[in-house]
Design a protein around this motif. Structure first.
Motif, PDB file in Angstrom:
ATOM      1  N   ASP A   1       0.831  -1.203   0.000  1.00 60.27           N
ATOM      2  CA  ASP A   1       0.000   0.000   0.000  1.00 60.27           C
ATOM      3  C   ASP A   1       0.868   1.257   0.000  1.00 60.27           C
ATOM      4  OD1 ASP A   1      -2.245  -1.602   0.080  1.00 60.27           O
ATOM      5  OD2 ASP A   1      -2.609  -1.305   2.223  1.00 60.27           O
ATOM      6  N   LEU A   2       1.859   1.282   0.879  1.00 61.82           N
ATOM      7  CA  LEU A   2       2.701   2.463   1.008  1.00 61.82           C
ATOM      8  C   LEU A   2       3.549   2.721  -0.232  1.00 61.82           C
ATOM      9  CD1 LEU A   2       3.876   1.997   4.702  1.00 61.82           C
ATOM     10  CD2 LEU A   2       2.154   3.605   3.837  1.00 61.82           C
ATOM     11  N   ALA A   3       3.813   1.663  -1.002  1.00 60.22           N
ATOM     12  CA  ALA A   3       4.631   1.786  -2.206  1.00 60.22           C
ATOM     13  C   ALA A   3       3.807   2.025  -3.460  1.00 60.22           C
ATOM     14  CB  ALA A   3       5.474   0.523  -2.386  1.00 60.22           C
ATOM     15  N   SER A   4       2.488   2.098  -3.321  1.00 62.08           N
ATOM     16  CA  SER A   4       1.602   2.167  -4.478  1.00 62.08           C
ATOM     17  C   SER A   4       1.171   3.596  -4.783  1.00 62.08           C
ATOM     18  CB  SER A   4       0.354   1.314  -4.219  1.00 62.08           C
ATOM     19  OG  SER A   4      -0.656   1.578  -5.166  1.00 62.08           O
ATOM     20  N   LYS A   5       1.376   4.014  -6.012  1.00 61.26           N
ATOM     21  CA  LYS A   5       0.942   5.347  -6.451  1.00 61.26           C
ATOM     22  C   LYS A   5      -0.568   5.493  -6.321  1.00 61.26           C
ATOM     23  CE  LYS A   5       1.086   8.388 -10.533  1.00 61.26           C
ATOM     24  NZ  LYS A   5      -0.362   8.475 -10.838  1.00 61.26           N
ATOM     25  N   GLN A   6      -1.311   4.478  -6.765  1.00 62.96           N
ATOM     26  CA  GLN A   6      -2.766   4.620  -6.743  1.00 62.96           C
ATOM     27  C   GLN A   6      -3.314   4.618  -5.313  1.00 62.96           C
ATOM     28  OE1 GLN A   6      -4.053   1.208  -9.116  1.00 62.96           O
ATOM     29  NE2 GLN A   6      -4.874   0.234  -7.282  1.00 62.96           N
ATOM     30  N   PHE A   7      -2.633   3.922  -4.404  1.00 59.14           N
ATOM     31  CA  PHE A   7      -3.089   3.947  -3.016  1.00 59.14           C
ATOM     32  C   PHE A   7      -2.797   5.303  -2.380  1.00 59.14           C
ATOM     33  CE2 PHE A   7      -2.561   3.309   1.552  1.00 59.14           C
ATOM     34  CZ  PHE A   7      -3.754   2.672   1.866  1.00 59.14           C
ATOM     35  N   VAL A   8      -1.618   5.839  -2.636  1.00 61.82           N
ATOM     36  CA  VAL A   8      -1.227   7.122  -2.055  1.00 61.82           C
ATOM     37  C   VAL A   8      -2.096   8.257  -2.600  1.00 61.82           C
ATOM     38  CG1 VAL A   8       0.636   8.827  -1.910  1.00 61.82           C
ATOM     39  CG2 VAL A   8       1.132   6.399  -1.547  1.00 61.82           C
ATOM     40  N   GLU A   9      -2.385   8.216  -3.899  1.00 59.99           N
ATOM     41  CA  GLU A   9      -3.138   9.318  -4.516  1.00 59.99           C
ATOM     42  C   GLU A   9      -4.644   9.128  -4.434  1.00 59.99           C
ATOM     43  OE1 GLU A   9       0.066  10.908  -7.865  1.00 59.99           O
ATOM     44  OE2 GLU A   9      -1.716   9.812  -8.529  1.00 59.99           O
ATOM     45  N   GLU A  10      -5.115   7.875  -4.500  1.00 61.99           N
ATOM     46  CA  GLU A  10      -6.551   7.633  -4.609  1.00 61.99           C
ATOM     47  C   GLU A  10      -7.106   6.760  -3.493  1.00 61.99           C
ATOM     48  OE1 GLU A  10      -7.507   6.221  -8.632  1.00 61.99           O
ATOM     49  OE2 GLU A  10      -5.483   6.844  -9.226  1.00 61.99           O
ATOM     50  N   GLY A  11      -6.244   6.203  -2.675  1.00 62.45           N
ATOM     51  CA  GLY A  11      -6.705   5.307  -1.617  1.00 62.45           C
ATOM     52  C   GLY A  11      -7.181   3.958  -2.123  1.00 62.45           C
ATOM     53  N   LYS A  12      -6.818   3.585  -3.350  1.00 62.41           N
ATOM     54  CA  LYS A  12      -7.247   2.321  -3.946  1.00 62.41           C
ATOM     55  C   LYS A  12      -6.192   1.244  -3.692  1.00 62.41           C
ATOM     56  CE  LYS A  12      -8.863   2.418  -8.114  1.00 62.41           C
ATOM     57  NZ  LYS A  12      -8.961   2.717  -9.566  1.00 62.41           N
ATOM     58  N   ARG A  13      -6.575   0.268  -2.910  1.00 59.50           N
ATOM     59  CA  ARG A  13      -5.669  -0.806  -2.531  1.00 59.50           C
ATOM     60  C   ARG A  13      -5.719  -1.943  -3.548  1.00 59.50           C
ATOM     61  NH1 ARG A  13      -6.054  -3.472   3.428  1.00 59.50           N
ATOM     62  NH2 ARG A  13      -4.319  -2.065   3.842  1.00 59.50           N
ATOM     63  N   ILE A  14      -4.556  -2.507  -3.853  1.00 59.29           N
ATOM     64  CA  ILE A  14      -4.481  -3.760  -4.606  1.00 59.29           C
ATOM     65  C   ILE A  14      -4.425  -4.871  -3.573  1.00 59.29           C
ATOM     66  CG2 ILE A  14      -3.180  -5.151  -6.262  1.00 59.29           C
ATOM     67  CD1 ILE A  14      -1.998  -2.477  -7.326  1.00 59.29           C
ATOM     68  N   LEU A  15      -5.514  -5.608  -3.445  1.00 57.59           N
ATOM     69  CA  LEU A  15      -5.612  -6.618  -2.403  1.00 57.59           C
ATOM     70  C   LEU A  15      -4.702  -7.808  -2.681  1.00 57.59           C
ATOM     71  CD1 LEU A  15      -9.473  -6.674  -1.830  1.00 57.59           C
ATOM     72  CD2 LEU A  15      -7.746  -5.738  -0.271  1.00 57.59           C
TER      73      LEU A  15
END
Length: 230
Positions: A150-164
């Motif tokens: 999560d912490l390494a993910s652009k989409q999680f940091v910018e959009e809060g979208k987690r890759i489960l």
């Protein structure tokens, strides 16, 4: 004729060609995901498992199947990459077949792949019930990895979208995985579990023993034993 079901999203499936990862791929398909299979040529002793992974990817209808080459054999540390013989008797502690950081590395590559293709999930077929004791097959590791991903993910940091990161078999005995796979239509003659490679399973390595016990406890024969190449 009923309309084809719209996929619920894309999923990267870590596909080794073995029993667990193959069942995970069929489960992901049954849940409605569009499959992107990911395998690794990491310096393992044989290519039979990669052959099986390619066959399974076709059978399960993966959109694509990528094989990434990462030479984990260059520093040794595992009998699976040639550092010593494969043990054929039960051992205490973590066995020599453990490949240091293998699942950590594989999941990191899967996370990158998933983010680029817009996948919402990564499936990994690990279980900590019937397994060889590898530390990177445990729930504690997967929970920690999810947070790091999560912490390494652009989409999680910018959009809060987690890759489960999904490990549906984490608490399921291997016999239960076999039963589920048969219900999903898995052809286990396409899979390969033996650490030794070759034309027929050795029947003595840890992976062969776990597989044999799973089919015995599930009450069904292992089709690989009757369909192995002559």
């Amino acid at each position: 004729m009923s309309a084809a079901r719209t996929p619920i999203g894309r999923a990267v499936v870590l596909l080794s060609g073995g029993l667990d990862s193959t069942t995970a791929a069929y489960l992901a398909r049954a849940e409605g995901y569009e499959l992107y299979a990911l395998s690794f040529d990491y310096g393992q002793r044989h290519r039979r498992e990669l052959e099986s992974a390619a066959t399974v990817a076709r059978a399960v209808g993966a959109v694509e199947h990528r094989v990434v080459t990462i030479d984990l054999a260059q520093w040794g540390g595992s009998s699976l990459t040639g550092a010593g013989p494969i043990p054929t008797e039960p051992t205490t502690g973590i066995p020599s077949t453990w490949v240091p950081a293998r699942n950590l590395i594989f999941l990191a590559v899967a996370s990158a792949y998933a983010e680029v293709i817009g996948a919402s999930a990564i499936f990994i077929g690990v279980s900590q019930v019937d397994y060889s004791g590898y530390p990177d097959c445990r729930g504690e590791f997967l929970e920690a990895y999810q947070r790091a991903a999560d912490l390494a993910s652009k989409q999680f940091v910018e959009e809060g979208k987690r890759i489960l990161v999904l490990a549906p078999f984490l608490y399921l005995p291997k016999a239960g995985i076999v039963r589920l796979g048969l219900a999903l239509g898995v052809d286990y003659s396409l899979t390969w579990s033996c650490y030794q490679g070759g034309d027929r399973p050795c029947g003595a390595c840890d992976s062969c023993r776990l597989r044999a016990r799973a089919f015995a406890e599930a009450g069904v024969p292992d089709p690989l034993l009757s369909s192995a190449r002559p």
